[in-house]
Design a protein around this motif. Structure first.
Motif, PDB file in Angstrom:
ATOM      1  N   LEU A 145      76.534  43.981  61.888  1.00 38.96           N
ATOM      2  CA  LEU A 145      75.180  44.174  62.421  1.00 38.96           C
ATOM      3  C   LEU A 145      74.303  44.918  61.414  1.00 38.96           C
ATOM      4  CD1 LEU A 145      75.863  45.214  66.126  1.00 38.96           C
ATOM      5  CD2 LEU A 145      74.487  43.273  65.389  1.00 38.96           C
ATOM      6  N   ASP A 146      74.833  45.995  60.879  1.00 38.45           N
ATOM      7  CA  ASP A 146      74.060  46.793  59.924  1.00 38.45           C
ATOM      8  C   ASP A 146      73.680  45.966  58.698  1.00 38.45           C
ATOM      9  OD1 ASP A 146      74.345  48.949  61.615  1.00 38.45           O
ATOM     10  OD2 ASP A 146      76.024  49.825  60.498  1.00 38.45           O
ATOM     11  N   THR A 147      74.610  45.143  58.240  1.00 34.02           N
ATOM     12  CA  THR A 147      74.338  44.308  57.069  1.00 34.02           C
ATOM     13  C   THR A 147      73.267  43.280  57.372  1.00 34.02           C
ATOM     14  OG1 THR A 147      76.583  44.599  56.223  1.00 34.02           O
ATOM     15  CG2 THR A 147      75.349  42.687  55.415  1.00 34.02           C
ATOM     16  N   ALA A 148      73.351  42.637  58.532  1.00 28.77           N
ATOM     17  CA  ALA A 148      72.348  41.638  58.900  1.00 28.77           C
ATOM     18  C   ALA A 148      70.958  42.271  58.975  1.00 28.77           C
ATOM     19  CB  ALA A 148      72.716  40.989  60.228  1.00 28.77           C
ATOM     20  N   ARG A 149      70.876  43.443  59.571  1.00 32.33           N
ATOM     21  CA  ARG A 149      69.587  44.146  59.629  1.00 32.33           C
ATOM     22  C   ARG A 149      69.064  44.429  58.225  1.00 32.33           C
ATOM     23  NH1 ARG A 149      72.332  47.520  63.611  1.00 32.33           N
ATOM     24  NH2 ARG A 149      71.776  46.799  65.718  1.00 32.33           N
ATOM     25  N   HIS A 150      69.946  44.911  57.374  1.00 35.11           N
ATOM     26  CA  HIS A 150      69.538  45.261  56.009  1.00 35.11           C
ATOM     27  C   HIS A 150      69.090  44.032  55.230  1.00 35.11           C
ATOM     28  CE1 HIS A 150      69.340  47.475  52.290  1.00 35.11           C
ATOM     29  NE2 HIS A 150      70.160  46.606  51.712  1.00 35.11           N
ATOM     30  N   VAL A 151      69.792  42.918  55.410  1.00 34.50           N
ATOM     31  CA  VAL A 151      69.407  41.684  54.716  1.00 34.50           C
ATOM     32  C   VAL A 151      68.019  41.246  55.147  1.00 34.50           C
ATOM     33  CG1 VAL A 151      69.912  39.225  54.466  1.00 34.50           C
ATOM     34  CG2 VAL A 151      71.751  40.894  54.271  1.00 34.50           C
ATOM     35  N   GLY A 152      67.762  41.233  56.451  1.00 33.84           N
ATOM     36  CA  GLY A 152      66.442  40.840  56.935  1.00 33.84           C
ATOM     37  C   GLY A 152      65.342  41.725  56.387  1.00 33.84           C
ATOM     38  N   GLN A 153      65.570  43.030  56.414  1.00 35.90           N
ATOM     39  CA  GLN A 153      64.580  43.978  55.900  1.00 35.90           C
ATOM     40  C   GLN A 153      64.359  43.791  54.403  1.00 35.90           C
ATOM     41  OE1 GLN A 153      66.403  47.673  57.000  1.00 35.90           O
ATOM     42  NE2 GLN A 153      65.844  47.504  59.170  1.00 35.90           N
ATOM     43  N   THR A 154      65.444  43.598  53.678  1.00 36.62           N
ATOM     44  CA  THR A 154      65.346  43.457  52.226  1.00 36.62           C
ATOM     45  C   THR A 154      64.582  42.204  51.838  1.00 36.62           C
ATOM     46  OG1 THR A 154      67.429  44.658  51.919  1.00 36.62           O
ATOM     47  CG2 THR A 154      66.669  43.283  50.080  1.00 36.62           C
ATOM     48  N   LEU A 155      64.882  41.096  52.498  1.00 32.02           N
ATOM     49  CA  LEU A 155      64.159  39.860  52.200  1.00 32.02           C
ATOM     50  C   LEU A 155      62.668  40.033  52.458  1.00 32.02           C
ATOM     51  CD1 LEU A 155      66.564  37.127  53.658  1.00 32.02           C
ATOM     52  CD2 LEU A 155      66.287  37.818  51.269  1.00 32.02           C
TER      53      LEU A 155
END
Length: 199
Positions: free
Chosen positions: A20-30
């Motif tokens: 979950l944390d990774t998915a959130r971070h990926v979305g924010q980073t993109l």
């Protein structure tokens, strides 16, 4: 330069909060890097998490979902664009056409099928776009080992395994996307060059 990134990931959230944390971070980073997220259009599982985080960070998000899955995967109602297509084949083709590169986050059979199809298309010269595994906490270690085995046993040319990206951070993947050089396709020419040759 990659502007639109297709992300393949689970329609479930998995058993570890790191996913979950990774998915959130990926979305924010993109979103923060000005990249458009292209994904499967659902609001369940990691798919929904990455879309929500990109949208909340002000990003552009395009979903592509088949008619049959609109209700089952709960099509996300708040995307920048939502394309509803006839079937899974159209979904994958349209996602490929809309994207400059592909990332697989943790997921199951569908995630694997999607990233492997794009990697296969790259080998055949149907497109020349980079493919990557976001290897969260070693999730893809055994798969990457197997992929390398296919080269050792003579089934995958080394130039394709060497240019398949596997990193444990999305930042590292995006950096590699920006300097990516596609290997020569399997038959020595792209699909587009072959069409011109036989025109």
């Amino acid at each position: 330069m990659t502007h639109s990134i297709a992300v393949f990931c689970g329609s479930a959230v998995g058993t570890d909060t790191i996913f979950l944390d990774t998915a959130r971070h990926v979305g924010q980073t993109l979103a923060q890097q000005g990249k458009t997220l292209v994904y499967g259009g659902g609001r369940s599982g990691l798919m929904g998490v990455i879309a929500d985080s990109a949208l909340q960070a002000g990003g552009r998000v395009i979903g592509v979902i088949p008619h049959a899955l609109v209700d089952r995967e709960l099509a996300h109602p708040d995307l920048t664009e939502l394309h509803v297509v006839k079937n899974m084949h159209e979904r994958k083709t349209q996602m490929s056409e809309l994207s400059d590169a592909f990332i697989a986050l943790p997921g199951g059979a569908g995630t694997l099928e999607e990233i492997f199809e794009q990697w296969t298309w790259a080998q055949l010269g149907i497109h020349l776009k980079p493919c990557a595994f976001l290897n969260v906490e070693g999730f893809y270690d055994d798969l990457i080992k197997f992929i390398n085995l296919t080269t050792e046993k003579g089934f995958t040319h080394s130039r394709f395994t060497e240019t398949l990206i596997a990193e444990n951070s999305v930042e590292a993947i995006l950096q590699q996307f920006d300097v990516f050089t596609a290997p020569t396709p399997k038959w020595g020419m792209t699909e587009q060059q072959d069409l011109v040759k036989h025109a």
